[in-house]
Design a protein around this motif. Structure first.
Motif, PDB file in Angstrom:
ATOM      1  N   TYR A 120       8.974  20.252 -11.000  1.00  0.00           N
ATOM      2  CA  TYR A 120       8.010  19.488 -11.816  1.00  0.00           C
ATOM      3  C   TYR A 120       8.735  18.481 -12.697  1.00  0.00           C
ATOM      4  CZ  TYR A 120       4.559  18.379 -15.382  1.00  0.00           C
ATOM      5  OH  TYR A 120       3.741  17.706 -16.242  1.00  0.00           O
ATOM      6  N   HIS A 121       9.848  18.920 -13.270  1.00  0.00           N
ATOM      7  CA  HIS A 121      10.637  18.014 -14.122  1.00  0.00           C
ATOM      8  C   HIS A 121      11.150  16.830 -13.314  1.00  0.00           C
ATOM      9  CE1 HIS A 121      13.456  16.654 -17.180  1.00  0.00           C
ATOM     10  NE2 HIS A 121      14.424  16.710 -16.272  1.00  0.00           N
ATOM     11  N   ILE A 122      11.652  17.110 -12.095  1.00  0.00           N
ATOM     12  CA  ILE A 122      12.175  16.019 -11.254  1.00  0.00           C
ATOM     13  C   ILE A 122      11.052  15.075 -10.839  1.00  0.00           C
ATOM     14  CG2 ILE A 122      13.285  15.506  -9.056  1.00  0.00           C
ATOM     15  CD1 ILE A 122      14.788  18.141  -9.299  1.00  0.00           C
ATOM     16  N   ALA A 123       9.898  15.632 -10.457  1.00  0.00           N
ATOM     17  CA  ALA A 123       8.771  14.785 -10.039  1.00  0.00           C
ATOM     18  C   ALA A 123       8.288  13.907 -11.178  1.00  0.00           C
ATOM     19  CB  ALA A 123       7.637  15.663  -9.524  1.00  0.00           C
ATOM     20  N   ASN A 124       8.221  14.478 -12.364  1.00  0.00           N
ATOM     21  CA  ASN A 124       7.783  13.705 -13.525  1.00  0.00           C
ATOM     22  C   ASN A 124       8.770  12.591 -13.847  1.00  0.00           C
ATOM     23  OD1 ASN A 124       7.894  13.449 -16.773  1.00  0.00           O
ATOM     24  ND2 ASN A 124       5.791  13.815 -16.079  1.00  0.00           N
ATOM     25  N   LYS A 125      10.043  12.905 -13.752  1.00  0.00           N
ATOM     26  CA  LYS A 125      11.065  11.906 -14.043  1.00  0.00           C
ATOM     27  C   LYS A 125      11.133  10.853 -12.940  1.00  0.00           C
ATOM     28  CE  LYS A 125      15.574  11.864 -16.264  1.00  0.00           C
ATOM     29  NZ  LYS A 125      16.781  12.664 -16.583  1.00  0.00           N
ATOM     30  N   SER A 148       0.831  -1.208   0.000  1.00  0.00           N
ATOM     31  CA  SER A 148       0.000   0.000   0.000  1.00  0.00           C
ATOM     32  C   SER A 148       0.867   1.260   0.000  1.00  0.00           C
ATOM     33  CB  SER A 148      -0.920  -0.001   1.225  1.00  0.00           C
ATOM     34  OG  SER A 148      -1.774  -1.135   1.209  1.00  0.00           O
ATOM     35  N   ARG A 149       1.952   1.238   0.766  1.00  0.00           N
ATOM     36  CA  ARG A 149       2.849   2.402   0.788  1.00  0.00           C
ATOM     37  C   ARG A 149       3.520   2.596  -0.562  1.00  0.00           C
ATOM     38  NH1 ARG A 149       4.529  -0.066   5.811  1.00  0.00           N
ATOM     39  NH2 ARG A 149       3.505   0.957   7.574  1.00  0.00           N
ATOM     40  N   PHE A 150       3.900   1.502  -1.215  1.00  0.00           N
ATOM     41  CA  PHE A 150       4.525   1.592  -2.530  1.00  0.00           C
ATOM     42  C   PHE A 150       3.560   2.223  -3.538  1.00  0.00           C
ATOM     43  CE2 PHE A 150       8.459  -1.200  -3.043  1.00  0.00           C
ATOM     44  CZ  PHE A 150       9.160  -0.189  -3.669  1.00  0.00           C
ATOM     45  N   ASN A 151       2.310   1.805  -3.488  1.00  0.00           N
ATOM     46  CA  ASN A 151       1.320   2.370  -4.404  1.00  0.00           C
ATOM     47  C   ASN A 151       1.059   3.834  -4.087  1.00  0.00           C
ATOM     48  OD1 ASN A 151       1.021  -0.115  -5.686  1.00  0.00           O
ATOM     49  ND2 ASN A 151      -0.614  -0.770  -4.300  1.00  0.00           N
ATOM     50  N   ARG A 152       1.163   4.194  -2.818  1.00  0.00           N
ATOM     51  CA  ARG A 152       0.924   5.572  -2.426  1.00  0.00           C
ATOM     52  C   ARG A 152       2.029   6.501  -2.933  1.00  0.00           C
ATOM     53  NH1 ARG A 152       0.936   5.071   2.930  1.00  0.00           N
ATOM     54  NH2 ARG A 152      -0.983   3.853   2.824  1.00  0.00           N
ATOM     55  N   ILE A 153       3.222   5.960  -3.170  1.00  0.00           N
ATOM     56  CA  ILE A 153       4.320   6.798  -3.672  1.00  0.00           C
ATOM     57  C   ILE A 153       3.976   7.362  -5.045  1.00  0.00           C
ATOM     58  CG2 ILE A 153       6.712   6.753  -4.439  1.00  0.00           C
ATOM     59  CD1 ILE A 153       7.268   4.665  -2.287  1.00  0.00           C
ATOM     60  N   ALA A 154       3.512   6.485  -5.942  1.00  0.00           N
ATOM     61  CA  ALA A 154       3.141   6.953  -7.288  1.00  0.00           C
ATOM     62  C   ALA A 154       2.012   7.970  -7.217  1.00  0.00           C
ATOM     63  CB  ALA A 154       2.744   5.760  -8.151  1.00  0.00           C
ATOM     64  N   LEU A 155       1.044   7.735  -6.339  1.00  0.00           N
ATOM     65  CA  LEU A 155      -0.068   8.676  -6.206  1.00  0.00           C
ATOM     66  C   LEU A 155       0.425  10.016  -5.665  1.00  0.00           C
ATOM     67  CD1 LEU A 155      -3.111   9.131  -6.392  1.00  0.00           C
ATOM     68  CD2 LEU A 155      -3.315   8.247  -4.054  1.00  0.00           C
ATOM     69  N   ASN A 156       1.343   9.987  -4.724  1.00  0.00           N
ATOM     70  CA  ASN A 156       1.889  11.243  -4.180  1.00  0.00           C
ATOM     71  C   ASN A 156       2.636  12.034  -5.246  1.00  0.00           C
ATOM     72  OD1 ASN A 156       0.868  10.606  -1.673  1.00  0.00           O
ATOM     73  ND2 ASN A 156       2.788   9.799  -0.878  1.00  0.00           N
ATOM     74  N   LEU A 157       3.372  11.341  -6.108  1.00  0.00           N
ATOM     75  CA  LEU A 157       4.100  12.029  -7.178  1.00  0.00           C
ATOM     76  C   LEU A 157       3.133  12.655  -8.180  1.00  0.00           C
ATOM     77  CD1 LEU A 157       7.053   9.546  -7.778  1.00  0.00           C
ATOM     78  CD2 LEU A 157       7.192  11.849  -6.840  1.00  0.00           C
ATOM     79  N   ILE A 158       2.045  11.972  -8.490  1.00  0.00           N
ATOM     80  CA  ILE A 158       1.049  12.535  -9.408  1.00  0.00           C
ATOM     81  C   ILE A 158       0.432  13.793  -8.798  1.00  0.00           C
ATOM     82  CG2 ILE A 158      -1.189  12.119 -10.475  1.00  0.00           C
ATOM     83  CD1 ILE A 158      -0.383   9.196 -10.785  1.00  0.00           C
ATOM     84  N   ASN A 159       0.070  13.734  -7.530  1.00  0.00           N
ATOM     85  CA  ASN A 159      -0.483  14.915  -6.856  1.00  0.00           C
ATOM     86  C   ASN A 159       0.549  16.031  -6.780  1.00  0.00           C
ATOM     87  OD1 ASN A 159      -2.918  13.574  -6.420  1.00  0.00           O
ATOM     88  ND2 ASN A 159      -2.267  12.778  -4.424  1.00  0.00           N
ATOM     89  N   MET A 160       1.823  15.657  -6.624  1.00  0.00           N
ATOM     90  CA  MET A 160       2.880  16.659  -6.567  1.00  0.00           C
ATOM     91  C   MET A 160       3.015  17.374  -7.912  1.00  0.00           C
ATOM     92  SD  MET A 160       6.883  16.130  -5.484  1.00  0.00           S
ATOM     93  CE  MET A 160       6.385  15.247  -3.999  1.00  0.00           C
ATOM     94  N   GLU A 161       2.924  16.620  -8.993  1.00  0.00           N
ATOM     95  CA  GLU A 161       3.003  17.228 -10.329  1.00  0.00           C
ATOM     96  C   GLU A 161       1.848  18.209 -10.543  1.00  0.00           C
ATOM     97  OE1 GLU A 161       3.836  14.592 -13.675  1.00  0.00           O
ATOM     98  OE2 GLU A 161       4.418  13.048 -12.235  1.00  0.00           O
TER      99      GLU A 161
END
Length: 706
Positions: A576-581, A515-528
């Motif tokens: 934004y570039h770093i978060a996307n990458k 669940s934490r691993f999946n939350r990482i991708a979601l956090n990055l999307i929200n960050m972008e």
């Protein structure tokens, strides 16, 4: 003043006057030089002076006849003034004073005693022999003059930072300063493919995973650093990190870590978690000497001391030192008195009671069984075993009363067939044969149908994973009274076993990590998304700042506002570039991590399933044994009842011998008079109100001893 001197002084003044007034000019052209030149008797040449003048818009030149003289002004005159007469202060009046004469000083006469003492011989301080004993001091070797050289300064090429160096520096800033683990993880994941930065990236990626609660990911990559690197510095740092976070590792990891701890001479004597993990591992592999070596470092003030006492007790028991094991467990009961619900206290109490039971210390064992907490999964088993202790201690009323409390509606969902056997044996020893027969009848009605269901399930479920799936299905819907043909109470008791619960706890930990691993991708999307909004806001702020300037010259505040807006916009674009990458780079490593976790979960799931299957076999065999004993107990009841009837018809007396009772304090003991309600905190303290009506041992069937 004569004429020659006047001419001499007038010429400079004339020249100065000509240069001082811009309107005066000396006409040099348009006339012959001889006509304009005049020589006086002093042989000083003199020229005519001309001046320009504007008259009605025309410039006219005319000869200056009267040259103005230089006005130096008059010389300052000094005039003497008449001085006033000198005024001196009046002379002070001198008074006559009488001269006083002091009396003459008398001369002092000192009596000087003549010096008549003789001078003693000089004291001898040393001797010639003492001088002879003085050791010779060797002459020091001559010190050569220092040789100096001119410094040879050579230029060395400086290593410039490469793009990956900047990336590593940026990732460390995110990790150590900003605690932005998502962005740091993305950058470290990219650097793992760079051979030059691979080890450092692996190490810091593991630290980032630990900061995000991905404990298995930390374990995987930090162990990889310790095994893969040939750099001793990085291997030592990885070992220190593993030792520091030993609680999230597995016991088997000690086999790899302990040699590295010895290699780098790390001080682990004060790390109680590490020493306790060492003790558990070496206990599992049977190296008892190393178990003792690890436990000796855990002091009595340590929070891990209760666990150390438990392991020390088991160590002593395995070495045949039962008395020493009991002493350690009694000490464990003392120091956990303030925390009676702790797991270690309940396990220690059950272990202590079993050791005391083994040494026939039934009274002490009974009291130890009562220390098992009621919320602990081991409590029901402890109550049944304590009843057997009462049986062997001849406290039949207590055994029957406590087992009767387990047969009420409060425990209707509990799987405890053995409790019926204990209760029946208690009634049998009280010669209450009718109550015993009734208990056997209740047991037969309740558990005989179960036997058929268990046989059917066992015959159709050969794969151990079937047992795991059954328990899993019931956990998802615990209101079901039956799952796959198994009764709910049987499944509850099956899943309460510590062997299964410990493995399932690790599986649940892996589920949380997924669940934490999946939350990482979601956090990055929200960050972008958030950074895009901030970029738009910064762009608008920059446009507004430029609009306010217009065509006017910008003020210092306006320029500063533009610079601030430009910095914000640039910062948000970079983030934004770093978060996307990072989202792209984490995607691959996340897939690898989830695949690894699934494999480890599969291993644990099989281990849990195997434990459940073994537990099912034990419970099924126990039920069969209890049901088989039903016929034996029924025979004993009928046989005893017949003998008792014959004894009573022969006029025999009831046994009035007092027996030692295994019970709690009198104020806590309750006689059992069931009226449909019991109190949970009093379970284990009940006693049957039925009396012993057995014949006297010395007068069986009314016959006296021959």
């Amino acid at each position: 003043m004569n004429k020659s001197l006047m001419i001499f002084f007038s010429l400079p003044l004339l020249c100065m006057s000509a240069w001082a007034d811009p309107a005066l000019t000396v006409k040099k052209a348009a006339r012959p030089a001889a006509a304009n030149l005049k020589v006086k008797t002093s042989l000083v040449p003199t020229f005519e002076v001309y001046q320009k003048k504007v008259v009605k818009g025309k410039t006219e030149v005319y000869k200056v006849k009267n040259i103005p003289l230089l006005d130096l002004g008059e010389e300052r005159e000094v005039q003497a003034a008449t001085l006033s007469p000198l005024r001196l202060p009046a002379a002070a009046e001198v008074k006559e004073q009488e001269v006083r004469r002091h009396p003459p000083v008398q001369a002092l006469n000192f009596a000087v005693t003549p010096y008549t003492l003789t001078v003693e011989n000089p004291k001898q301080i040393t001797s010639a022999e003492a001088f002879a004993k003085i050791p010779d001091v060797k002459i020091l070797n001559p010190v050569a003059a220092p040789v100096t050289q001119e410094p040879q300064v050579t230029l060395v090429k400086m290593d410039e930072l490469k793009p990956n160096d900047y990336k590593l520096l940026q990732a460390l800033i995110f990790l150590e300063i900003q605690k932005n683990y998502e962005l740091a993880m993305g950058l470290f994941a990219e650097l793992m493919d760079d051979p030059e930065h691979r080890i450092e990236a692996l190490y810091n990626y593991a630290q980032t995973a630990k900061g995000m609660g991905l404990n298995s990911e930390f374990r995987e990559y930090m162990i990889q650093v310790a095994k893969e690197t040939k750099n001793k510095d990085w291997q030592q740092r990885a070992t220190e990190a593993l030792v520091k976070n030993i609680t999230v590792l597995q016991h088997s990891d000690i086999a790899m870590i302990d040699p590295l701890v010895s290699k780098y001479e790390l001080d682990v004597t004060k790390n109680d978690d590490y020493q306790l993990t060492r003790a558990k591992y070496y206990s599992e592999v049977g190296q008892l000497g190393l178990v003792e070596d690890a436990l000796i470092y855990i002091s009595e003030t340590s929070p891990r001391y209760p666990d150390a006492l438990m392991l020390s007790s088991l160590l002593s028991y395995r070495q045949g030192k039962v008395d020493e094991a009991i002493i350690n467990l009694e000490r464990l009961m003392q120091i956990t008195e303030a925390n009676k619900t702790s797991q270690i206290r309940s396990v220690g109490a059950l272990t202590l009671a079993r050791m005391q039971f083994q040494k026939s210390q039934y009274k002490d064992a009974f009291q130890s069984y009562l220390k098992v907490d009621k919320s602990n999964p081991l409590w029901l088993q402890a109550m049944i075993e304590s009843a057997w202790t009462q049986i062997l201690g001849e406290d039949y009323e207590g055994a029957a009363g406590n087992m009767f409390s387990l047969h009420t509606d409060f425990f209707k969902n509990a799987f405890a067939p053995e409790s019926y056997v204990v209760r029946t044996v208690g009634y049998l020893n009280l010669c209450q044969y009718g109550d015993g027969a009734e208990v056997l009848n209740d047991m037969r009605q309740k558990y005989s149908p179960w036997k058929k269901k268990l046989e059917a399930y066992n015959s159709t479920h050969k794969d151990p994973l079937n047992y795991y799936d059954t328990v899993k299905s019931w956990i998802k819907n615990s209101d079901l009274k039956e799952v796959d043909g198994l009764p709910r109470s049987f499944i509850v008791e099956l899943a309460r076993h510590p062997g299964y619960m410990s493995v399932q706890k690790q599986i649940n930990t892996y589920e949380d990590e997924i669940s934490r691993f999946n939350r990482i991708a979601l956090n990055l999307i929200n960050m972008e998304r958030d950074l895009l909004k901030k970029q738009n806001a910064a762009s608008k702020e920059l446009a507004d700042a430029k609009t306010k300037i217009g065509k006017n010259s910008p003020s210092e505040g306006a320029v500063q506002a533009i610079q601030t807006a430009e910095k914000k916009l640039l910062s948000y674009r970079i983030q934004y570039h770093i978060a996307n990458k990072a989202r792209t780079s984490i995607k691959n490593i996340r897939a690898q991590g989830l695949a690894r976790i699934d494999k480890e979960k599969d291993v644990l799931r099989k281990a849990a399933a195997k434990t459940l299957q073994t537990r099912f076999t034990e419970m099924y065999a126990s039920l069969n044994k209890v049901l088989d004993q039903n016929d034996v107990l029924q025979y004993e009841l009928y046989s005893g009842a017949g003998e008792h009837l014959r004894y009573q018809m022969a006029g025999g007396d009831v046994n009035t011998k007092e027996r030692a009772e295994l019970k709690v304090q009198k104020e806590k003991s309750l006689n059992w008079k069931f009226k449909g309600e019991i109190w949970e905190d009093e379970v284990g303290h009940y006693r049957s109100s039925l009396k012993n009506v057995c014949p006297q041992e010395s007068n069986v069937a009314g016959l006296s001893e021959q």
